[in-house]
Structures are given as structure tokens and as C-alpha cells.
Scaffold this motif. Sequence first.
Motif, PDB file in Angstrom:
ATOM      1  N   ARG A 200     -48.754  48.204  24.668  1.00  0.00           N
ATOM      2  CA  ARG A 200     -49.235  48.694  23.364  1.00  0.00           C
ATOM      3  C   ARG A 200     -48.984  47.667  22.263  1.00  0.00           C
ATOM      4  NH1 ARG A 200     -45.754  53.994  23.052  1.00  0.00           N
ATOM      5  NH2 ARG A 200     -44.298  52.455  23.876  1.00  0.00           N
ATOM      6  N   HIS A 201     -48.052  46.742  22.520  1.00  0.00           N
ATOM      7  CA  HIS A 201     -47.614  45.798  21.484  1.00  0.00           C
ATOM      8  C   HIS A 201     -48.113  44.383  21.741  1.00  0.00           C
ATOM      9  CE1 HIS A 201     -44.312  48.872  22.241  1.00  0.00           C
ATOM     10  NE2 HIS A 201     -44.883  49.251  21.113  1.00  0.00           N
ATOM     11  N   VAL A 202     -49.083  44.241  22.642  1.00  0.00           N
ATOM     12  CA  VAL A 202     -49.476  42.902  23.089  1.00  0.00           C
ATOM     13  C   VAL A 202     -50.150  42.094  21.969  1.00  0.00           C
ATOM     14  CG1 VAL A 202     -51.764  43.570  23.978  1.00  0.00           C
ATOM     15  CG2 VAL A 202     -50.499  41.649  25.031  1.00  0.00           C
TER      16      VAL A 202
ATOM     17  N   ALA B  83     -45.944  43.693  15.595  1.00  0.00           N
ATOM     18  CA  ALA B  83     -45.223  44.754  16.310  1.00  0.00           C
ATOM     19  C   ALA B  83     -43.725  44.484  16.264  1.00  0.00           C
ATOM     20  CB  ALA B  83     -45.718  44.843  17.758  1.00  0.00           C
ATOM     21  N   VAL B  84     -43.359  43.213  16.402  1.00  0.00           N
ATOM     22  CA  VAL B  84     -41.933  42.849  16.339  1.00  0.00           C
ATOM     23  C   VAL B  84     -41.392  43.167  14.943  1.00  0.00           C
ATOM     24  CG1 VAL B  84     -40.291  40.944  16.498  1.00  0.00           C
ATOM     25  CG2 VAL B  84     -42.206  41.085  18.124  1.00  0.00           C
ATOM     26  N   ALA B  85     -42.152  42.821  13.907  1.00  0.00           N
ATOM     27  CA  ALA B  85     -41.721  43.111  12.529  1.00  0.00           C
ATOM     28  C   ALA B  85     -41.590  44.618  12.308  1.00  0.00           C
ATOM     29  CB  ALA B  85     -42.718  42.504  11.544  1.00  0.00           C
ATOM     30  N   THR B  86     -42.511  45.387  12.875  1.00  0.00           N
ATOM     31  CA  THR B  86     -42.456  46.846  12.739  1.00  0.00           C
ATOM     32  C   THR B  86     -41.165  47.402  13.334  1.00  0.00           C
ATOM     33  OG1 THR B  86     -44.854  47.017  12.814  1.00  0.00           O
ATOM     34  CG2 THR B  86     -43.618  49.001  13.393  1.00  0.00           C
ATOM     35  N   VAL B  87     -40.827  46.918  14.517  1.00  0.00           N
ATOM     36  CA  VAL B  87     -39.606  47.403  15.178  1.00  0.00           C
ATOM     37  C   VAL B  87     -38.370  47.054  14.341  1.00  0.00           C
ATOM     38  CG1 VAL B  87     -38.123  47.023  17.195  1.00  0.00           C
ATOM     39  CG2 VAL B  87     -40.557  47.513  17.495  1.00  0.00           C
ATOM     40  N   LEU B  88     -38.351  45.843  13.786  1.00  0.00           N
ATOM     41  CA  LEU B  88     -37.192  45.435  12.987  1.00  0.00           C
ATOM     42  C   LEU B  88     -37.118  46.242  11.689  1.00  0.00           C
ATOM     43  CD1 LEU B  88     -37.482  41.637  13.702  1.00  0.00           C
ATOM     44  CD2 LEU B  88     -35.603  43.119  14.436  1.00  0.00           C
ATOM     45  N   ASP B  89     -38.258  46.478  11.064  1.00  0.00           N
ATOM     46  CA  ASP B  89     -38.282  47.297   9.845  1.00  0.00           C
ATOM     47  C   ASP B  89     -37.788  48.710  10.155  1.00  0.00           C
ATOM     48  OD1 ASP B  89     -38.800  47.849   7.150  1.00  0.00           O
ATOM     49  OD2 ASP B  89     -40.897  48.349   7.522  1.00  0.00           O
ATOM     50  N   ASP B  90     -38.233  49.243  11.279  1.00  0.00           N
ATOM     51  CA  ASP B  90     -37.813  50.590  11.672  1.00  0.00           C
ATOM     52  C   ASP B  90     -36.324  50.615  12.016  1.00  0.00           C
ATOM     53  OD1 ASP B  90     -39.023  53.190  11.896  1.00  0.00           O
ATOM     54  OD2 ASP B  90     -38.433  53.126  13.996  1.00  0.00           O
ATOM     55  N   LEU B  91     -35.835  49.538  12.628  1.00  0.00           N
ATOM     56  CA  LEU B  91     -34.401  49.426  12.927  1.00  0.00           C
ATOM     57  C   LEU B  91     -33.603  49.516  11.622  1.00  0.00           C
ATOM     58  CD1 LEU B  91     -32.445  48.621  15.376  1.00  0.00           C
ATOM     59  CD2 LEU B  91     -32.563  46.321  14.426  1.00  0.00           C
ATOM     60  N   PHE B  92     -34.055  48.789  10.603  1.00  0.00           N
ATOM     61  CA  PHE B  92     -33.371  48.854   9.304  1.00  0.00           C
ATOM     62  C   PHE B  92     -33.455  50.274   8.726  1.00  0.00           C
ATOM     63  CE2 PHE B  92     -34.421  44.113   8.763  1.00  0.00           C
ATOM     64  CZ  PHE B  92     -33.125  43.715   9.077  1.00  0.00           C
TER      65      PHE B  92
ATOM     66  N   VAL C 276     -41.442  36.814  22.210  1.00  0.00           N
ATOM     67  CA  VAL C 276     -40.825  38.076  22.632  1.00  0.00           C
ATOM     68  C   VAL C 276     -41.702  38.619  23.760  1.00  0.00           C
ATOM     69  CG1 VAL C 276     -40.212  40.414  21.915  1.00  0.00           C
ATOM     70  CG2 VAL C 276     -39.833  38.474  20.350  1.00  0.00           C
ATOM     71  N   LEU C 277     -41.139  38.722  24.942  1.00  0.00           N
ATOM     72  CA  LEU C 277     -41.923  39.032  26.136  1.00  0.00           C
ATOM     73  C   LEU C 277     -42.047  40.533  26.359  1.00  0.00           C
ATOM     74  CD1 LEU C 277     -40.323  36.343  28.488  1.00  0.00           C
ATOM     75  CD2 LEU C 277     -42.331  36.110  26.977  1.00  0.00           C
ATOM     76  N   LEU C 278     -43.207  40.949  26.828  1.00  0.00           N
ATOM     77  CA  LEU C 278     -43.402  42.358  27.189  1.00  0.00           C
ATOM     78  C   LEU C 278     -42.588  42.673  28.441  1.00  0.00           C
ATOM     79  CD1 LEU C 278     -47.266  42.799  26.697  1.00  0.00           C
ATOM     80  CD2 LEU C 278     -45.427  42.913  24.991  1.00  0.00           C
TER      81      LEU C 278
ATOM     82  N   VAL D   4     -35.299  36.464  17.809  1.00  0.00           N
ATOM     83  CA  VAL D   4     -35.880  36.855  16.525  1.00  0.00           C
ATOM     84  C   VAL D   4     -34.749  37.243  15.582  1.00  0.00           C
ATOM     85  CG1 VAL D   4     -36.225  39.282  17.210  1.00  0.00           C
ATOM     86  CG2 VAL D   4     -37.709  38.280  15.489  1.00  0.00           C
ATOM     87  N   GLU D   5     -34.990  36.985  14.291  1.00  0.00           N
ATOM     88  CA  GLU D   5     -34.006  37.390  13.281  1.00  0.00           C
ATOM     89  C   GLU D   5     -34.770  37.911  12.079  1.00  0.00           C
ATOM     90  OE1 GLU D   5     -32.546  33.569  13.486  1.00  0.00           O
ATOM     91  OE2 GLU D   5     -34.200  32.770  12.323  1.00  0.00           O
TER      92      GLU D   5
END
Length: 116
Positions: free
Chosen positions: A10-12, A22-31, A55-57, A90-91
Motif C-alpha cells: 500500500r506504501h510502494v 508514506a514514510v513521512a506520514t508514519v513519522l508524523d503519526d508517530l509524533f 525504506v524497504l517494503l 530515516v530521521e
Amino acid sequence: MRARHVFDERHVGAPGIAHGGAVATVLDDLFGFLLYLIGEPAVTRHLEVGYRSPVLLGTPYLLEAGVQRREGRKLFVRAQGTDEGGAAVVEASALFLVVGLEHFARGGGDAAPVAP
Ligand SMILES: CCCCCCCCCC(=O)SCCNC(=O)CCNC(=O)[C@H](O)C(C)(C)COP(=O)(O)OP(=O)(O)OC[C@H]1O[C@@H](n2cnc3c(N)ncnc32)[C@H](O)[C@@H]1OP(=O)(O)O
């Protein structure tokens, strides 16, 4: 706060690799979840993401986030994602602004109280 996350098809973005958004979304949601745990209703004002490696699937990553400092209603937060070998892939750093629950009512949905 620590979380384990696995990106999937879903995040490809590029084949086999997670899309940067998608990576940014996950990090924003983590915060967002970090601040939920702390009990501060806050929203993202500024988000920066550093992509060190693809970032590998289908690969588990450890995500760690914490509050770096607070200046009044400003919460400065940081996160990093590492692979199972401990390499940082990623940071992120972000500025969240504490808001009243009326902020969330602007979207027309229910704004449940945020509790630690
Ligand atoms: C109840 C359930 C809760 C669930 C929460 C889940 C959250 C998950 C994470 C999200 O997805 S949040 C959604 C995405 N974010 C937004 O929709 C926020 C949109 N922005 C706003 O609504 C307003 O900008 C906001 C309420 C955050 C603040 O508006 P204000 O008009 O009060 O303040 P302003 O935007 O002028 O900036 C606030 C401060 O930040 C400072 N600032 C901005 N960018 C900065 C930066 N990059 N570095 C340092 N400071 C910065 C800015 O200078 C200023 O400093 P001062 O207050 O001291 O003057």
C-alpha cells in the motif's frame, strides 16, 4: 516512545521501496501518538524528514520518538527509524503546536478528549 513498523504494498513508491510521503506520514503519526501519550493535544506545524537509505517494503523497522524540548505551546520532537542491524535509515524533526480541542472541531468530527 518506540514502535515497530513494516511498510507494505500500500506504501510502494519505487518497486520494493516505500514512498517518501508514506514514510513521512508514519513519522508524523508517530509524533501524534507520542503527544497523545503525553496528554497534549497538538498538531504539526513543521515537519522535516531525512531519508538516509531506502525504506524497504516487508522489512521491520524500529521507530523511536521523543520530545526534545518545549517552549510554551511549542513542542520540538525528534524521531529516527533503524533497521534490524541498527543502521539509521530515516530521521525526522518536527514542531508541534499545542491547541485547544476546538481546533479539531473545525473538521466537523468528534474531538475526543486526549488523555495520557
Ligand atoms: C483529539 C485527537 C487529536 C489527534 C491529533 C493527531 C495529530 C497527528 C499529526 C497531524 O497530522 S496534525 C495535521 C496537520 N497539521 C495541521 O493541520 C496544522 C495546521 N496549522 C494550524 O492549524 C496552525 O498553524 C496552528 C494552530 C498549528 C498554529 O497557528 P498559530 O496562528 O497559532 O501560530 P503560527 O502558525 O503563527 O506559528 C506558531 C509559532 O510557531 C513558530 N514556527 C513556525 N514554524 C517554525 C519553525 N519551522 N521553527 C520554529 N518555529 C516555528 C512561529 O514563528 C510561531 O511562533 P510564535 O508563537 O512565537 O510567534
